[in-house]
Write a protein that holds these residues in place. Structure first.
Motif, mmCIF file in Angstrom:
data_model
loop_
_atom_site.group_PDB
_atom_site.id
_atom_site.type_symbol
_atom_site.label_atom_id
_atom_site.label_comp_id
_atom_site.label_asym_id
_atom_site.label_seq_id
_atom_site.Cartn_x
_atom_site.Cartn_y
_atom_site.Cartn_z
ATOM 1 N N VAL A 253 0.835 -1.204 0.000
ATOM 2 C CA VAL A 253 0.000 0.000 0.000
ATOM 3 C C VAL A 253 0.865 1.248 0.000
ATOM 4 C CG1 VAL A 253 -1.721 1.326 1.306
ATOM 5 C CG2 VAL A 253 -1.888 -1.179 1.196
ATOM 6 N N ARG B 194 4.690 2.378 -3.869
ATOM 7 C CA ARG B 194 4.204 2.083 -5.219
ATOM 8 C C ARG B 194 5.206 1.296 -6.057
ATOM 9 N NH1 ARG B 194 3.554 7.635 -8.432
ATOM 10 N NH2 ARG B 194 3.252 6.112 -10.061
ATOM 11 N N HIS C 217 2.189 -3.935 -4.621
ATOM 12 C CA HIS C 217 1.323 -2.771 -4.888
ATOM 13 C C HIS C 217 0.297 -3.076 -5.990
ATOM 14 C CE1 HIS C 217 0.235 1.455 -4.865
ATOM 15 N NE2 HIS C 217 0.514 1.577 -6.153
ATOM 16 N N VAL D 198 -4.544 -1.879 -8.277
ATOM 17 C CA VAL D 198 -3.648 -1.172 -7.371
ATOM 18 C C VAL D 198 -4.163 -1.349 -5.949
ATOM 19 C CG1 VAL D 198 -2.732 1.092 -6.716
ATOM 20 C CG2 VAL D 198 -3.013 0.497 -9.146
ATOM 21 N N ARG E 244 -4.824 -0.238 -2.503
ATOM 22 C CA ARG E 244 -5.008 1.091 -1.894
ATOM 23 C C ARG E 244 -5.043 1.063 -0.381
ATOM 24 N NH1 ARG E 244 -3.993 4.648 -5.969
ATOM 25 N NH2 ARG E 244 -5.130 4.050 -7.830
ATOM 26 N N ARG F 251 -8.142 -3.075 0.269
ATOM 27 C CA ARG F 251 -9.020 -2.119 -0.411
ATOM 28 C C ARG F 251 -8.426 -1.801 -1.771
ATOM 29 N NH1 ARG F 251 -8.798 3.391 -0.588
ATOM 30 N NH2 ARG F 251 -7.394 3.499 1.192
ATOM 31 N N VAL F 252 -9.269 -1.892 -2.793
ATOM 32 C CA VAL F 252 -8.918 -1.499 -4.154
ATOM 33 C C VAL F 252 -10.047 -0.640 -4.694
ATOM 34 C CG1 VAL F 252 -7.498 -3.559 -4.563
ATOM 35 C CG2 VAL F 252 -9.902 -3.568 -5.218
ATOM 36 N N HIS F 253 -9.780 0.094 -5.757
ATOM 37 C CA HIS F 253 -10.796 0.948 -6.372
ATOM 38 C C HIS F 253 -11.209 0.366 -7.712
ATOM 39 C CE1 HIS F 253 -9.028 4.542 -3.932
ATOM 40 N NE2 HIS F 253 -9.593 3.627 -3.170
ATOM 41 N N ALA G 278 -12.580 7.337 0.259
ATOM 42 C CA ALA G 278 -11.579 6.957 -0.753
ATOM 43 C C ALA G 278 -11.552 7.971 -1.889
ATOM 44 C CB ALA G 278 -11.883 5.558 -1.285
ATOM 45 N N SER H 249 -8.371 10.473 -3.342
ATOM 46 C CA SER H 249 -7.857 10.110 -4.669
ATOM 47 C C SER H 249 -7.296 11.333 -5.380
ATOM 48 C CB SER H 249 -8.966 9.503 -5.534
ATOM 49 O OG SER H 249 -9.394 8.277 -5.002
ATOM 50 N N ALA I 172 -5.904 9.834 -10.737
ATOM 51 C CA ALA I 172 -6.591 8.570 -10.458
ATOM 52 C C ALA I 172 -8.089 8.688 -10.765
ATOM 53 C CB ALA I 172 -6.386 8.171 -9.004
ATOM 54 N N VAL J 74 -15.424 1.333 -4.341
ATOM 55 C CA VAL J 74 -14.353 0.706 -3.570
ATOM 56 C C VAL J 74 -14.718 -0.759 -3.396
ATOM 57 C CG1 VAL J 74 -13.206 0.624 -1.318
ATOM 58 C CG2 VAL J 74 -13.776 2.830 -2.349
#
Length: 194
Positions: A27, A30, A35, A54, A56, A66-68, A116, A120, A124, A156
């Motif tokens: 996280v 990067r 990551h 990615v 997050r 957690r990812v987006h 989130a 950002s 992003a 999310v």
């Protein structure tokens, strides 16, 4: 001179702590290979679908990642239909493979998504601004003009894992461990044949 053998090579508790450290680093850094893990979900035809995302966020006490995502994406629809997911990450420098299994929840219009979105970057956010969903055919390889700020398409995915497999590759002897958590959160751990 021989390097000292790391504690995680022969101790299950230290192995799990190292796995969690790699996830946390994924996280924060990067440049870490962790990551960008791969997420697999189950497609409408029952076949697996996999993609790179990615990382997050990671919370060790709740075992969540957690990812987006764009809420119009195939993965979002797949997870809405069947929340079972798998995550794969490999760090070549550490020679560690992590495989996680669990379930995902989609957050689009709640405090989790709002928080989130608020953190950002503009760059992003750009991928969520198009009128067309991810994967839609377009006549040229450029993104269509932005039609909104993208918040309405942003989501999310919170992935809670109840299984973690660790594989460490080492010339002195590989190590493989399996960790699991039952519905009450009780943990189990065992060494496995690499």
């Amino acid at each position: 001179m021989t390097r000292p053998r790391p504690g995680f090579a022969d101790d299950l508790d230290e192995t799990l702590a190292e796995a969690f450290r790699l996830l946390a680093r994924g996280v924060a850094d990067r440049r870490s290979p962790i990551h960008t893990p791969s997420l697999a979900s189950i497609g409408p035809d029952g076949a697996p679908r996999i993609r790179t995302l990615v990382l997050r966020g990671f919370d060790a006490p709740t075992r969540t990642l957690r990812v987006h995502s764009d809420r119009r994406s195939g993965k979002a629809m797949e997870i809405a239909a069947d929340p079972r997911v798998a995550v794969h990450a490999y760090d070549a420098g550490a020679q560690v493979q992590l495989r996680l299994g669990g379930t995902a929840t989609l957050h689009a219009e709640d405090a989790i998504a709002d928080a989130a979105w608020a953190t950002s970057t503009d760059n992003a956010r750009l991928v969520y601004t198009t009128a067309l969903p991810p994967g839609a055919a377009i006549p040229t390889p450029t993104l269509p003009s932005a039609l909104s700020d993208g918040r309405e398409h942003f989501a999310v995915l919170v992935l809670r894992f109840d299984a973690l497999e660790w594989l460490w590759l080492c010339a002195d002897g590989h190590r493989r461990a399996r960790f699991g958590w039952d519905s009450a959160g009780q943990a189990s751990a065992e060494w496995c044949v690499p």
